[in-house]
Scaffold this motif. Sequence first.
Motif, PDB file in Angstrom:
ATOM      1  N   LEU A 126      13.529  41.815  43.205  1.00 40.62           N
ATOM      2  CA  LEU A 126      12.647  42.137  42.077  1.00 40.62           C
ATOM      3  C   LEU A 126      11.628  41.015  41.928  1.00 40.62           C
ATOM      4  O   LEU A 126      11.972  39.830  42.015  1.00 40.62           O
ATOM      5  CB  LEU A 126      13.471  42.274  40.804  1.00 40.62           C
ATOM      6  N   CYS A 127      10.387  41.376  41.729  1.00 40.12           N
ATOM      7  CA  CYS A 127       9.310  40.388  41.584  1.00 40.12           C
ATOM      8  C   CYS A 127       9.566  39.518  40.355  1.00 40.12           C
ATOM      9  O   CYS A 127       9.603  40.012  39.225  1.00 40.12           O
ATOM     10  CB  CYS A 127       7.967  41.102  41.458  1.00 40.12           C
ATOM     11  N   ILE A 128       9.775  38.220  40.579  1.00 42.31           N
ATOM     12  CA  ILE A 128      10.071  37.295  39.479  1.00 42.31           C
ATOM     13  C   ILE A 128       8.917  37.252  38.485  1.00 42.31           C
ATOM     14  O   ILE A 128       9.118  37.200  37.269  1.00 42.31           O
ATOM     15  CB  ILE A 128      10.350  35.879  40.024  1.00 42.31           C
ATOM     16  N   LEU A 129       7.702  37.300  38.994  1.00 40.37           N
ATOM     17  CA  LEU A 129       6.535  37.236  38.117  1.00 40.37           C
ATOM     18  C   LEU A 129       6.495  38.427  37.157  1.00 40.37           C
ATOM     19  O   LEU A 129       6.151  38.273  35.981  1.00 40.37           O
ATOM     20  CB  LEU A 129       5.252  37.185  38.949  1.00 40.37           C
ATOM     21  N   HIS A 130       6.862  39.608  37.659  1.00 37.96           N
ATOM     22  CA  HIS A 130       6.891  40.774  36.784  1.00 37.96           C
ATOM     23  C   HIS A 130       7.964  40.638  35.711  1.00 37.96           C
ATOM     24  O   HIS A 130       7.773  41.042  34.556  1.00 37.96           O
ATOM     25  CB  HIS A 130       7.148  42.047  37.605  1.00 37.96           C
ATOM     26  N   VAL A 131       9.127  40.078  36.081  1.00 38.08           N
ATOM     27  CA  VAL A 131      10.194  39.862  35.095  1.00 38.08           C
ATOM     28  C   VAL A 131       9.708  38.906  34.015  1.00 38.08           C
ATOM     29  O   VAL A 131       9.948  39.107  32.816  1.00 38.08           O
ATOM     30  CB  VAL A 131      11.464  39.308  35.778  1.00 38.08           C
ATOM     31  N   LEU A 132       8.993  37.863  34.415  1.00 38.01           N
ATOM     32  CA  LEU A 132       8.456  36.905  33.448  1.00 38.01           C
ATOM     33  C   LEU A 132       7.436  37.553  32.521  1.00 38.01           C
ATOM     34  O   LEU A 132       7.446  37.337  31.303  1.00 38.01           O
ATOM     35  CB  LEU A 132       7.814  35.727  34.189  1.00 38.01           C
ATOM     36  N   ARG A 133       6.550  38.354  33.083  1.00 38.65           N
ATOM     37  CA  ARG A 133       5.532  39.015  32.255  1.00 38.65           C
ATOM     38  C   ARG A 133       6.181  39.935  31.229  1.00 38.65           C
ATOM     39  O   ARG A 133       5.751  39.989  30.069  1.00 38.65           O
ATOM     40  CB  ARG A 133       4.583  39.811  33.140  1.00 38.65           C
ATOM     41  N   ASN A 134       7.197  40.664  31.664  1.00 41.81           N
ATOM     42  CA  ASN A 134       7.902  41.534  30.721  1.00 41.81           C
ATOM     43  C   ASN A 134       8.599  40.723  29.632  1.00 41.81           C
ATOM     44  O   ASN A 134       8.717  41.170  28.494  1.00 41.81           O
ATOM     45  CB  ASN A 134       8.930  42.391  31.460  1.00 41.81           C
ATOM     46  N   SER A 135       9.041  39.520  29.983  1.00 42.14           N
ATOM     47  CA  SER A 135       9.720  38.662  29.013  1.00 42.14           C
ATOM     48  C   SER A 135       8.781  38.223  27.899  1.00 42.14           C
ATOM     49  O   SER A 135       9.192  38.082  26.739  1.00 42.14           O
ATOM     50  CB  SER A 135      10.286  37.417  29.716  1.00 42.14           C
ATOM     51  N   PHE A 136       7.510  38.009  28.226  1.00 43.64           N
ATOM     52  CA  PHE A 136       6.547  37.509  27.249  1.00 43.64           C
ATOM     53  C   PHE A 136       5.821  38.623  26.498  1.00 43.64           C
ATOM     54  O   PHE A 136       4.988  38.347  25.631  1.00 43.64           O
ATOM     55  CB  PHE A 136       5.505  36.622  27.937  1.00 43.64           C
ATOM     56  N   LYS A 137       6.157  39.866  26.817  1.00 43.62           N
ATOM     57  CA  LYS A 137       5.401  40.990  26.282  1.00 43.62           C
ATOM     58  C   LYS A 137       5.380  41.014  24.752  1.00 43.62           C
ATOM     59  O   LYS A 137       4.363  41.324  24.126  1.00 43.62           O
ATOM     60  CB  LYS A 137       5.984  42.305  26.820  1.00 43.62           C
ATOM     61  N   TYR A 138       6.514  40.702  24.119  1.00 46.36           N
ATOM     62  CA  TYR A 138       6.591  40.803  22.656  1.00 46.36           C
ATOM     63  C   TYR A 138       6.833  39.445  21.989  1.00 46.36           C
ATOM     64  O   TYR A 138       7.300  39.375  20.859  1.00 46.36           O
ATOM     65  CB  TYR A 138       7.708  41.778  22.273  1.00 46.36           C
ATOM     66  N   VAL A 139       6.499  38.377  22.705  1.00 40.03           N
ATOM     67  CA  VAL A 139       6.690  37.031  22.165  1.00 40.03           C
ATOM     68  C   VAL A 139       5.416  36.584  21.447  1.00 40.03           C
ATOM     69  O   VAL A 139       4.314  36.757  21.976  1.00 40.03           O
ATOM     70  CB  VAL A 139       7.039  36.041  23.300  1.00 40.03           C
ATOM     71  N   SER A 140       5.575  36.020  20.255  1.00 43.71           N
ATOM     72  CA  SER A 140       4.402  35.563  19.497  1.00 43.71           C
ATOM     73  C   SER A 140       3.772  34.370  20.201  1.00 43.71           C
ATOM     74  O   SER A 140       4.446  33.620  20.926  1.00 43.71           O
ATOM     75  CB  SER A 140       4.804  35.172  18.078  1.00 43.71           C
ATOM     76  N   TRP A 141       2.473  34.197  19.987  1.00 42.24           N
ATOM     77  CA  TRP A 141       1.746  33.133  20.667  1.00 42.24           C
ATOM     78  C   TRP A 141       2.319  31.749  20.343  1.00 42.24           C
ATOM     79  O   TRP A 141       2.360  30.874  21.212  1.00 42.24           O
ATOM     80  CB  TRP A 141       0.268  33.176  20.282  1.00 42.24           C
ATOM     81  N   LYS A 142       2.769  31.549  19.129  1.00 39.02           N
ATOM     82  CA  LYS A 142       3.260  30.217  18.742  1.00 39.02           C
ATOM     83  C   LYS A 142       4.561  29.851  19.462  1.00 39.02           C
ATOM     84  O   LYS A 142       4.890  28.668  19.612  1.00 39.02           O
ATOM     85  CB  LYS A 142       3.448  30.135  17.222  1.00 39.02           C
ATOM     86  N   ASP A 143       5.313  30.867  19.929  1.00 33.36           N
ATOM     87  CA  ASP A 143       6.583  30.605  20.622  1.00 33.36           C
ATOM     88  C   ASP A 143       6.461  30.592  22.144  1.00 33.36           C
ATOM     89  O   ASP A 143       7.397  30.192  22.845  1.00 33.36           O
ATOM     90  CB  ASP A 143       7.626  31.673  20.234  1.00 33.36           C
ATOM     91  N   ARG A 144       5.339  31.053  22.655  1.00 33.66           N
ATOM     92  CA  ARG A 144       5.231  31.283  24.099  1.00 33.66           C
ATOM     93  C   ARG A 144       5.453  30.019  24.933  1.00 33.66           C
ATOM     94  O   ARG A 144       6.182  30.041  25.930  1.00 33.66           O
ATOM     95  CB  ARG A 144       3.876  31.889  24.446  1.00 33.66           C
ATOM     96  N   LYS A 145       4.817  28.941  24.566  1.00 31.28           N
ATOM     97  CA  LYS A 145       4.890  27.730  25.370  1.00 31.28           C
ATOM     98  C   LYS A 145       6.318  27.202  25.439  1.00 31.28           C
ATOM     99  O   LYS A 145       6.841  26.888  26.523  1.00 31.28           O
ATOM    100  CB  LYS A 145       3.951  26.669  24.803  1.00 31.28           C
ATOM    101  N   GLU A 146       6.981  27.136  24.287  1.00 33.69           N
ATOM    102  CA  GLU A 146       8.350  26.621  24.237  1.00 33.69           C
ATOM    103  C   GLU A 146       9.306  27.556  24.969  1.00 33.69           C
ATOM    104  O   GLU A 146      10.183  27.114  25.727  1.00 33.69           O
ATOM    105  CB  GLU A 146       8.790  26.449  22.775  1.00 33.69           C
ATOM    106  N   LEU A 147       9.137  28.868  24.756  1.00 36.20           N
ATOM    107  CA  LEU A 147      10.010  29.843  25.406  1.00 36.20           C
ATOM    108  C   LEU A 147       9.851  29.797  26.926  1.00 36.20           C
ATOM    109  O   LEU A 147      10.834  29.883  27.680  1.00 36.20           O
ATOM    110  CB  LEU A 147       9.715  31.237  24.865  1.00 36.20           C
ATOM    111  N   ALA A 148       8.601  29.646  27.372  1.00 30.47           N
ATOM    112  CA  ALA A 148       8.341  29.578  28.814  1.00 30.47           C
ATOM    113  C   ALA A 148       9.030  28.372  29.437  1.00 30.47           C
ATOM    114  O   ALA A 148       9.592  28.457  30.540  1.00 30.47           O
ATOM    115  CB  ALA A 148       6.842  29.522  29.065  1.00 30.47           C
ATOM    116  N   GLU A 149       9.010  27.230  28.728  1.00 34.33           N
ATOM    117  CA  GLU A 149       9.665  26.024  29.227  1.00 34.33           C
ATOM    118  C   GLU A 149      11.172  26.215  29.316  1.00 34.33           C
ATOM    119  O   GLU A 149      11.827  25.745  30.253  1.00 34.33           O
ATOM    120  CB  GLU A 149       9.333  24.834  28.319  1.00 34.33           C
ATOM    121  N   ASP A 150      11.740  26.938  28.342  1.00 34.50           N
ATOM    122  CA  ASP A 150      13.189  27.166  28.327  1.00 34.50           C
ATOM    123  C   ASP A 150      13.625  28.193  29.372  1.00 34.50           C
ATOM    124  O   ASP A 150      14.778  28.184  29.819  1.00 34.50           O
ATOM    125  CB  ASP A 150      13.644  27.623  26.933  1.00 34.50           C
TER     126      ASP A 150
END
Length: 403
Positions: free
Chosen positions: A255-279
């Motif tokens: 499964l394309c890892i990049l697609h899994v990541l994009r789906n993960s961020f689909k409903y994440v608020s902008w203020k949480d994105r950076k921290e969530l991406a690092e985690d």
Amino acid sequence: MAINDKLLDELLKDCKTEKDFFGEGGVFKEIVKSVAERALKGELNHHLGYDKNSVSGNNSGNSRNGYSKKTIKGDFGEAEIEIPRDRNGSYEPQFIEKHQTRFTGFDDKIVALYARGMSTRDIQGQLKEIYGVDISPGLISSVTEEVIDEVRSWQNRPLEALYPIVYLDCIVVKIKENKQVLNKAVYLALGVDLDGKKELLGMWISQNEGAKFWLAVLTELKNRGLKDILIACVDGLTGFPEAIEAVYPKTKIQLCILHVLRNSFKYVSWKDRKELAEDLKPVYTATTADEAENNLLIFAEKWDAKYPSISKSWNAHWANIIPFFDYPNDIRKVIYTTNAIESLNMTLRKVIKNKRIFPNDDAAFKLLYLAINNISKKWTMPIRDWKSAMSRFIIEFGDRIPV
């Protein structure tokens, strides 16, 4: 063939500007007209077996019978050409054939403009502006329609026996069917051959996907000569794992890892994105599958209360994510993402943006095929880090790779 300098001087003596040569009424058009008429007269001489006014023509049974006029389109614009006739009507012109209205090469310009996604109206305007030629929408359709046979031949061409990597993805287009406008997916299979060169293996249009659809696609690929795929990189396509297991049981599905990541961020608020991406990063950069699974648990403990769907999605697709961790970095680099096919899709979307609705499946196929032809001309180099990846492929799958 060199042209005599004195002749060139004579032809160009009144040319002061580019327009004097290429413009309406310019020398270039007159040269084309004169050469065409001279060639046609030569053809008729050969057909009759004697030159004009030659006594050899007496009682020969056939003779010249004046001219008919035809307007021919070309890079020079439009020119009226005199076509010689014979009395018996047995002469068939070859230089400009009976129903020909455009010089060879002019159709290529129509096809090239169409392949860049230009609308019929835009093509008309472009040809009028550049060449001063009026082209009907019917003519444009007629010229581009001839591509369909070429598309069918391309879609059925033989394939290599092994493609180490095959990427599968799709783009959505709007197609008219039974007086309705439907969203249909055009599925693309992009193979990487043993030399690391990209090759689009085929296109398929379907409103719905599933195991039955993908089984038909993979069976077609196998019938065309594709005997083995080492790794199939997919975007969570429904039914694909079951289908590929039936046709290519040894193939690893990633499964394309990049697609899994994009789906993960689909409903994440902008203020949480950076921290969530690092985690989330320790999950897909882990050295082993066990380490990745442990890091996903740590991620879930922190974020499930706010975004429970993320870890749930990763766990649901875990079986097709973890093959990634079986490979060394050399192979991970080339299967980490379907960038190879996403780049193609992005270019195709630019091409079809002016075609809001296709009248039928063939029209969509026609434009996409022409666009892919243009894009594939740039596929001259192996994909990045291919030599290193191939060395590891030989170690991992040595018995399946021809020496």
